[in-house]
Design a protein around this motif. Structure first.
Motif, PDB file in Angstrom:
ATOM      1  N   VAL A 173       0.845  -1.199   0.000  1.00 35.11           N
ATOM      2  CA  VAL A 173       0.000   0.000   0.000  1.00 35.11           C
ATOM      3  C   VAL A 173       0.875   1.243   0.000  1.00 35.11           C
ATOM      4  N   LEU A 174       1.954   1.219   0.778  1.00 35.37           N
ATOM      5  CA  LEU A 174       2.871   2.354   0.857  1.00 35.37           C
ATOM      6  C   LEU A 174       3.546   2.602  -0.484  1.00 35.37           C
ATOM      7  N   ARG A 175       3.975   1.509  -1.138  1.00 41.70           N
ATOM      8  CA  ARG A 175       4.604   1.660  -2.458  1.00 41.70           C
ATOM      9  C   ARG A 175       3.624   2.241  -3.463  1.00 41.70           C
ATOM     10  N   SER A 176       2.388   1.787  -3.416  1.00 46.15           N
ATOM     11  CA  SER A 176       1.362   2.295  -4.326  1.00 46.15           C
ATOM     12  C   SER A 176       1.133   3.780  -4.101  1.00 46.15           C
ATOM     13  N   LEU A 177       1.090   4.177  -2.825  1.00 45.09           N
ATOM     14  CA  LEU A 177       0.886   5.593  -2.502  1.00 45.09           C
ATOM     15  C   LEU A 177       2.034   6.443  -3.019  1.00 45.09           C
ATOM     16  N   ILE A 178       3.250   5.966  -2.833  1.00 42.24           N
ATOM     17  CA  ILE A 178       4.422   6.697  -3.317  1.00 42.24           C
ATOM     18  C   ILE A 178       4.388   6.816  -4.838  1.00 42.24           C
ATOM     19  N   SER A 179       3.966   5.742  -5.522  1.00 39.85           N
ATOM     20  CA  SER A 179       3.871   5.765  -6.989  1.00 39.85           C
ATOM     21  C   SER A 179       2.865   6.812  -7.457  1.00 39.85           C
ATOM     22  N   VAL A 180       1.752   6.898  -6.751  1.00 40.89           N
ATOM     23  CA  VAL A 180       0.731   7.900  -7.095  1.00 40.89           C
ATOM     24  C   VAL A 180       1.284   9.315  -6.914  1.00 40.89           C
ATOM     25  N   LEU A 181       1.954   9.555  -5.785  1.00 38.02           N
ATOM     26  CA  LEU A 181       2.516  10.881  -5.504  1.00 38.02           C
ATOM     27  C   LEU A 181       3.549  11.280  -6.549  1.00 38.02           C
ATOM     28  N   GLU A 182       4.312  10.306  -7.029  1.00 37.60           N
ATOM     29  CA  GLU A 182       5.333  10.597  -8.036  1.00 37.60           C
ATOM     30  C   GLU A 182       4.722  10.862  -9.408  1.00 37.60           C
ATOM     31  N   ALA A 183       3.522  10.354  -9.630  1.00 34.40           N
ATOM     32  CA  ALA A 183       2.898  10.463 -10.953  1.00 34.40           C
ATOM     33  C   ALA A 183       2.179  11.786 -11.164  1.00 34.40           C
ATOM     34  N   VAL A 184       1.737  12.449 -10.094  1.00 29.68           N
ATOM     35  CA  VAL A 184       0.955  13.677 -10.252  1.00 29.68           C
ATOM     36  C   VAL A 184       1.851  14.819 -10.706  1.00 29.68           C
ATOM     37  N   ASP A 185       1.241  15.805 -11.405  1.00 34.55           N
ATOM     38  CA  ASP A 185       1.991  16.931 -11.965  1.00 34.55           C
ATOM     39  C   ASP A 185       2.187  18.067 -10.966  1.00 34.55           C
ATOM     40  N   GLN A 186       1.455  18.062  -9.856  1.00 32.59           N
ATOM     41  CA  GLN A 186       1.584  19.132  -8.878  1.00 32.59           C
ATOM     42  C   GLN A 186       2.575  18.731  -7.780  1.00 32.59           C
ATOM     43  N   GLY A 187       3.230  19.746  -7.238  1.00 33.38           N
ATOM     44  CA  GLY A 187       4.186  19.489  -6.182  1.00 33.38           C
ATOM     45  C   GLY A 187       3.500  19.121  -4.875  1.00 33.38           C
ATOM     46  N   ILE A 188       3.982  18.081  -4.205  1.00 30.72           N
ATOM     47  CA  ILE A 188       3.442  17.663  -2.904  1.00 30.72           C
ATOM     48  C   ILE A 188       4.578  17.664  -1.895  1.00 30.72           C
ATOM     49  N   HIS A 189       4.382  18.426  -0.816  1.00 29.80           N
ATOM     50  CA  HIS A 189       5.410  18.599   0.199  1.00 29.80           C
ATOM     51  C   HIS A 189       4.749  18.405   1.571  1.00 29.80           C
ATOM     52  N   VAL A 190       5.238  17.427   2.332  1.00 29.00           N
ATOM     53  CA  VAL A 190       4.668  17.124   3.652  1.00 29.00           C
ATOM     54  C   VAL A 190       5.768  17.266   4.698  1.00 29.00           C
ATOM     55  N   VAL A 191       5.441  17.985   5.793  1.00 28.07           N
ATOM     56  CA  VAL A 191       6.383  18.113   6.915  1.00 28.07           C
ATOM     57  C   VAL A 191       5.742  17.509   8.164  1.00 28.07           C
ATOM     58  N   ASP A 192       6.600  17.079   9.099  1.00 29.24           N
ATOM     59  CA  ASP A 192       6.064  16.552  10.350  1.00 29.24           C
ATOM     60  C   ASP A 192       5.883  17.697  11.349  1.00 29.24           C
ATOM     61  N   GLU A 193       5.532  17.370  12.590  1.00 33.24           N
ATOM     62  CA  GLU A 193       5.217  18.391  13.580  1.00 33.24           C
ATOM     63  C   GLU A 193       6.415  19.258  13.943  1.00 33.24           C
ATOM     64  N   SER A 194       7.617  18.825  13.606  1.00 31.08           N
ATOM     65  CA  SER A 194       8.830  19.613  13.873  1.00 31.08           C
ATOM     66  C   SER A 194       9.231  20.474  12.672  1.00 31.08           C
ATOM     67  N   GLY A 195       8.461  20.383  11.583  1.00 29.79           N
ATOM     68  CA  GLY A 195       8.807  21.151  10.388  1.00 29.79           C
ATOM     69  C   GLY A 195       9.859  20.479   9.535  1.00 29.79           C
ATOM     70  N   VAL A 196      10.059  19.183   9.753  1.00 33.87           N
ATOM     71  CA  VAL A 196      11.023  18.410   8.959  1.00 33.87           C
ATOM     72  C   VAL A 196      10.286  17.737   7.809  1.00 33.87           C
ATOM     73  N   THR A 197      10.847  17.816   6.603  1.00 31.91           N
ATOM     74  CA  THR A 197      10.201  17.240   5.422  1.00 31.91           C
ATOM     75  C   THR A 197      10.236  15.714   5.473  1.00 31.91           C
ATOM     76  N   VAL A 198       9.049  15.107   5.248  1.00 30.90           N
ATOM     77  CA  VAL A 198       8.964  13.643   5.216  1.00 30.90           C
ATOM     78  C   VAL A 198       8.534  13.129   3.840  1.00 30.90           C
ATOM     79  N   VAL A 199       7.833  13.965   3.060  1.00 36.69           N
ATOM     80  CA  VAL A 199       7.427  13.593   1.698  1.00 36.69           C
ATOM     81  C   VAL A 199       7.724  14.776   0.777  1.00 36.69           C
ATOM     82  N   TYR A 200       8.356  14.472  -0.380  1.00 35.02           N
ATOM     83  CA  TYR A 200       8.736  15.521  -1.338  1.00 35.02           C
ATOM     84  C   TYR A 200       8.764  14.858  -2.711  1.00 35.02           C
ATOM     85  N   ASN A 201       7.695  15.049  -3.507  1.00 30.89           N
ATOM     86  CA  ASN A 201       7.579  14.267  -4.744  1.00 30.89           C
ATOM     87  C   ASN A 201       8.375  14.870  -5.894  1.00 30.89           C
ATOM     88  N   ARG A 202       8.363  14.143  -7.025  1.00 31.10           N
ATOM     89  CA  ARG A 202       9.156  14.541  -8.192  1.00 31.10           C
ATOM     90  C   ARG A 202       8.788  15.935  -8.692  1.00 31.10           C
TER      91      ARG A 202
END
Length: 473
Positions: free
Chosen positions: A3-32
């Motif tokens: 499921v995690l791999r599938s989610l990552i594949s979806v995030l990499e496929a979209v044309d818009q930038g996706i940026h996720v940070v945790d509660e400390s402001g550290v980046t955990v997700v940053y797509n292509r």
């Protein structure tokens, strides 16, 4: 894990930038797409604090950090920032908190890159401002010739009424709403109104309301001040640049309703407040707007605020589609032939072509007709544009009508005589087309069906051309 791999594949496929940070402001997700947008690799961003990677941002200007701190979503926010390599980027962001058991544990941002669009829009504004400053110098001549009422081609009753109304409107200072289908010549008419008005020596500033994202359009129209938002500069908007002249807002029904409310206030108060400013600046501008549908229908559809409609529609002018003014087709044909005919190009059209023009519905209106003639002149192999030179959609009208199955004229018969005016040759082509249609249809009513034009229009053209309808009903 799958499921995690599938989610990552979806995030990499979209044309818009996706940026996720945790509660400390550290980046955990940053797509292509985000990586390409910011000019940074995933390894340079993931696992690092956001403000270290983007030092031009702070706790207040970063939409991600703000949402992380407040837990309040930020919708359609424009943000200009610089990464640690010095690259400057402008984005429009949708930012939402990530919660777990009622607690904010991160923030997710979806971004669209508008850097190049913003740069081009600002360049246009700067050029318009320089042009205004140049033209405002004593004795300075206008840098470009705008259309005038006399430039509008058409002698049909609807177009005579439009031109007369335009001249009447030009004398006053009231706001005007112009509407008509795509390609009917709305901007041409608005330019003519401006040229004939007392503001004719002032600036004419056009802007399509559907061409830009809301946040960018707001800054472009109303102006910005330094510090109003991240990366903003002191810059006058189109309302200020058009002061003393006319601001033309095309597709006003595509302008977001919030901006429509701000525009209404400017019209009422004759003052504008730049984005992020507290100061009101006086503006003396005439606003002319346009829609592709009847404005009252745009109000009913919720696309146009009723209060703005009543303010802008002090005078309303509707431009008829070409299919409702077919008697203007020969004049328009003559005009576009002269406009686009180069050395050695065709100078007239055959009777079959004129019959096609008169029968075609022209969904793109005058603009489509101009493009059709321009393209036909490129393909024409002689002095006369023939059916084979036409675009397929227009050429198909003849096949449907099957008007000229037994054409008796030779190509030499169709050529204009040396020394004859193009307009005279064009009238002959139109006369030939109508006479052939009368033979095919056996009556005026039948001929109007063959040509695909109203009977009244055909009768009018027969009268103008001196074609007798004796014995034909």
């Amino acid at each position: 894990m799958d499921v995690l791999r599938s989610l990552i594949s979806v995030l990499e496929a979209v044309d818009q930038g996706i940026h996720v940070v945790d509660e400390s402001g550290v980046t955990v997700v940053y797509n292509r797409a985000a990586s390409e947008m910011d000019g940074l690799s995933e390894s340079e961003v993931v696992g690092r604090r956001l403000l270290e990677v983007f030092p031009s941002l702070d706790q207040d200007s970063s939409t991600l950090i703000r949402v992380l701190r407040t837990g309040v979503p930020q919708s359609v926010k424009q943000q200009t920032f610089t990464n640690y390599k010095g690259k400057k980027i402008t984005t429009v962001n949708f930012t939402n908190p990530v919660t777990f058991d009622g607690k904010v544990v991160g923030a997710c941002e979806i971004s669209t890159d508008i850097t190049r669009v913003k740069e081009m829009a600002e360049r246009i504004v700067d050029l318009q401002r320089k042009l205004k400053d140049k033209d405002s110098r004593p004795g300075a001549a206008a840098q470009r010739r705008l259309y005038r009422v006399d430039d509008i081609v058409g002698e049909s009753t609807p177009m005579k009424e439009v031109k007369a109304r335009a001249l009447q409107v030009a004398r006053g200072g009231a706001s005007v709403m112009v509407w008509g289908e795509t390609g009917t010549g709305k901007e041409l008419l608005v330019q003519a109104i401006h040229s004939a008005s007392s503001r004719g020596r002032g600036p004419f500033v056009p802007q399509n309301s559907a061409a830009l994202p809301e946040s960018l359009l707001e800054g472009l129209v109303f102006g910005t001040v330094r510090g109003g938002f991240t990366g903003s500069l002191d810059r006058p908007g189109l309302l200020e640049i058009a002061s003393g002249g006319t601001l033309y807002l095309d597709e006003i029904d595509s302008m977001p309703l919030g901006l429509q409310a701000k525009l209404l206030r400017v019209i009422q108060d004759k003052q504008v407040r730049r984005l992020g400013d507290t100061k009101e600046r006086p503006v003396d501008v005439r606003i002319v707007a346009s829609t592709s549908m009847k404005p009252s229908e745009a109000v009913k559809a919720g696309l146009l605020r009723a209060d703005l409609y009543y303010r802008l529609s002090v005078v309303e002018i509707g431009l008829p589609p070409l299919r409702e003014r077919r008697e203007d087709i020969p004049l328009l044909c003559d005009h576009f032939l002269q406009k686009h005919a180069g050395a050695g190009a065709a100078r007239s059209v055959s009777p079959q072509v004129m019959a096609s023009f008169l029968a075609y519905e022209w969904p793109g209106n005058v603009r489509e007709m101009e493009h059709a003639i321009e393209g036909s002149l490129t393909l024409a192999r002689g002095p006369v544009v023939g059916v084979d030179d036409l675009p397929g959609a227009v050429r198909g009208i003849l096949a449907t009508a099957s008007m000229f199955r037994q054409e008796s004229r030779t190509s030499s018969d169709r050529l204009p005589h040396a020394g004859r005016r193009l307009k005279d040759s064009l009238r002959d082509r139109e006369r030939d087309a109508i006479e052939l249609a009368l033979l095919e249809g056996r009556s005026v009513a039948g001929a109007s069906r063959v040509l695909g034009i109203p009977r009244q229009t055909l009768q009018y053209r027969m009268k103008v051309l001196g074609i007798r309808g004796t014995g034909l009903a």
